[in-house]
Design an enzyme around this catalytic site. Structure first.
Site, short mmCIF file in Angstrom:
data_model
loop_
_atom_site.label_atom_id
_atom_site.label_comp_id
_atom_site.label_asym_id
_atom_site.label_seq_id
_atom_site.Cartn_x
_atom_site.Cartn_y
_atom_site.Cartn_z
N LYS A 109 -5.57 -41.99 65.40
CA LYS A 109 -6.26 -41.51 64.21
C LYS A 109 -6.67 -42.68 63.32
O LYS A 109 -7.74 -42.67 62.69
CB LYS A 109 -5.37 -40.54 63.43
N LYS A 166 -5.93 -43.13 51.28
CA LYS A 166 -4.57 -43.17 51.87
C LYS A 166 -4.64 -43.59 53.33
O LYS A 166 -3.89 -44.47 53.77
CB LYS A 166 -3.92 -41.80 51.72
N THR A 173 -2.19 -37.10 58.74
CA THR A 173 -2.44 -38.51 59.07
C THR A 173 -1.41 -39.33 58.31
O THR A 173 -1.40 -39.35 57.08
CB THR A 173 -3.86 -38.93 58.67
#
Length: 291
Positions: free
Chosen positions: A175, A243, A100
């Site tokens: 995502k 993150k 990701t």
């Protein structure tokens, strides 16, 4: 791509990457591996995967390269470095980044790769450690239709819901939509479990009722039971969720979009990490509520 005719190079064998690599091996794909910490790949090596000391060595041996690392800076390093993938992969190699990461970085990788006759997809996943082990991950893909079709047999081994969302970067954007949805949902799951306890209810029985109704979600079904059991082992690390949410918040801000739910979740998870829970699973968020 037939399994016995396609060697896959795998970079990154963490909580999810290891299970994904195991499933590829079980399906008959020869595997070569490179990670920062060789010990994390030892089980795979014991089962027949071959170790490569450098990315350059891995690119020499692989027809398809899959990367599943931690942060965008890791992606930049393994792709753009002098000893990285883009400068060393053989012409015609297929490369899939399943980290990701930033949509803009995925586009940059695709642009450079096309100049070097490399075929790339960005394909982040969702489903946690359970989905990785069971080969049922949702795979969100960005890139060319022809490349996607070519690599679909590989995706079918590790995923259940596999959708090409658009051009390079589209997988990463999808995502981020996933992580934005989870961010606010996790707050609700934590509050619901703690509320059930404080109301004198059996939280397990409460879950039996509400997971099948309108409140149902993956997090409620899979992570709430771990919260109740006090199991905070990482299916997905707190530090990695931070993150992801940070990237999502920055991307939303670039589009001049307000995401108050995402901002609140990020604030709470940073507070959780500061309390020493960076390497816990995301379900550890309940510790902020259950006091």
């Amino acid at each position: 791509m037939q399994a016995n005719e396609t060697t896959i190079g795998f970079i990154g064998t963490g909580v999810m990457g290891k299970s994904m690599a195991e499933n590829l091996m079980k399906a008959g794909y020869p595997l070569v591996i490179h990670t920062r910490t060789k010990e994390k790949a030892q089980t795979l090596l014991d089962n027949g995967a071959l170790w490569k000391n450098t990315i350059v060595e891995l690119t020499d041996a692989a027809d398809v390269i899959i990367t599943m690392v931690g942060y965008p800076q890791d992606v930049e390093e393994i792709y753009f470095g002098e000893a990285g993938i883009l400068n060393n992969a053989k012409s015609g190699t297929y490369v899939i980044d399943m980290t990701t990461s930033k949509p803009a970085l995925a586009k940059e990788i695709a642009n450079v790769a096309s100049e070097k006759d490399l075929h790339t997809l960005d394909a982040p996943v969702s489903g946690g450690d359970v989905g990785a082990k069971n080969g049922t991950l949702a795979i969100m893909v960005g890139g060319d239709q022809t490349v996607f079709d070519k690599l679909l047999p590989i995706f079918n081994v590790i995923g259940g819901q596999i959708i090409l969302q658009g051009e390079a970067g589209a997988g990463q954007h999808t995502k981020l939509c996933n992580q934005i949805t989870i961010a606010s949902n996790m707050i609700g799951v934590c509050e619901a479990v703690v509320y059930a306890k404080k109301a004198g209810l059996d939280p397990v029985r409460v879950l039996d009722s509400i997971t099948t109704g309108a409140a149902g979600s993956w997090s409620l079904s899979n992570l709430a039971p771990r919260m109740i059991e006090g199991d905070y082992a990482p299916g997905f690390f707190v530090k990695h969720f931070i993150k992801d949410m940070t990237i999502a918040l920055e991307s939303a801000q670039e589009m001049e979009m307000s995401t108050p739910g995402l901002a609140l979740s990020l604030k709470l998870y940073k507070q959780l990490a500061e309390s020493g829970e960076s390497d816990s699973g995301t379900q550890a968020l309940i510790k902020l509520f259950d006091r």
